[in-house]
Design an enzyme around this catalytic site. Structure first.
Site, short mmCIF file in Angstrom:
data_model
loop_
_atom_site.label_atom_id
_atom_site.label_comp_id
_atom_site.label_asym_id
_atom_site.label_seq_id
_atom_site.Cartn_x
_atom_site.Cartn_y
_atom_site.Cartn_z
N GLY A 50 -0.61 -8.43 -9.59
CA GLY A 50 -0.90 -7.66 -10.30
C GLY A 50 -1.69 -6.37 -8.90
N HIS A 51 -1.33 -6.35 -8.19
CA HIS A 51 -2.04 -5.49 -6.33
C HIS A 51 -1.05 -5.65 -6.09
CE1 HIS A 51 -5.22 -4.72 -3.02
NE2 HIS A 51 -5.78 -4.79 -4.74
N PHE A 52 0.19 -4.67 -5.66
CA PHE A 52 0.74 -3.37 -6.77
C PHE A 52 1.61 -4.08 -6.72
CE2 PHE A 52 -2.98 -1.69 -3.82
CZ PHE A 52 -3.71 -0.91 -5.25
N VAL A 57 0.30 -6.21 -2.09
CA VAL A 57 -0.63 -5.82 -0.94
C VAL A 57 -1.68 -6.45 -0.87
CG1 VAL A 57 -2.51 -4.06 0.45
CG2 VAL A 57 0.10 -3.30 -0.71
#
Length: 151
Positions: A50-52, A57
């Site tokens: 979820g990041h990203f 990252v």
């Protein structure tokens, strides 16, 4: 006196954070003033989903946690063992809490698959509290994050 390989392995085992939230693969150096550890941020880490999405990252809070695990938790356990006579079993029962982050600066992005080296320099260790200046860098020596942490 610097920690030998056997002592470093025992301290690594005593760190209370465990996978998937332990961000130290190896402790490279520990002595009264310094700590050096390394971690490879694997592409399948849970936080990358979820990041990203599409451009993963490493979150800054994870980098700070990794810095704290090497520079505060592992180093604090080592200093407790050396100065207070704590045994390996004592280390496993100790509470290790990261309590402060000051002047944290991010200067690079850590991508999945990168191995980051964390270097801590003790500011003080007194009454069971450790404060250290910690730098996170790529294997090339390029700094990606730095700050002063305590716990």
């Amino acid at each position: 006196m610097a920690a030998d390989e056997h002592m470093r392995a025992g301290i690594l085992e005593a760190i209370p954070q465990q996978p998937p939230f332990r961000f130290i693969d190896e402790l490279l150096e520990l002595d009264d003033d310094r700590s050096v550890g390394a971690y490879r941020f694997r592409p399948d880490e849970y936080f990358y989903r979820g990041h990203f999405p599409g451009r993963p990252v490493t979150p800054g809070v994870i980098l700070i946690e990794a810095m704290a695990q090497t520079g505060i938790v592992a180093h604090g356990l080592y200093l407790s063992m050396r100065r207070r006579g704590a045994t390996a079993e004592d280390l496993k029962r100790m509470s290790t809490l990261f309590t402060c982050a000051e002047m944290v600066e991010f200067t690079g992005i850590v991508a999945p698959g990168e191995r980051i080296v964390f270097r801590g320099e003790k500011v003080y260790f007194r009454m069971g509290s450790l404060k250290a200046n910690i730098v996170a860098e790529r294997e090339t020596g390029e700094v990606v994050c730095r700050g002063t942490l305590a716990g």
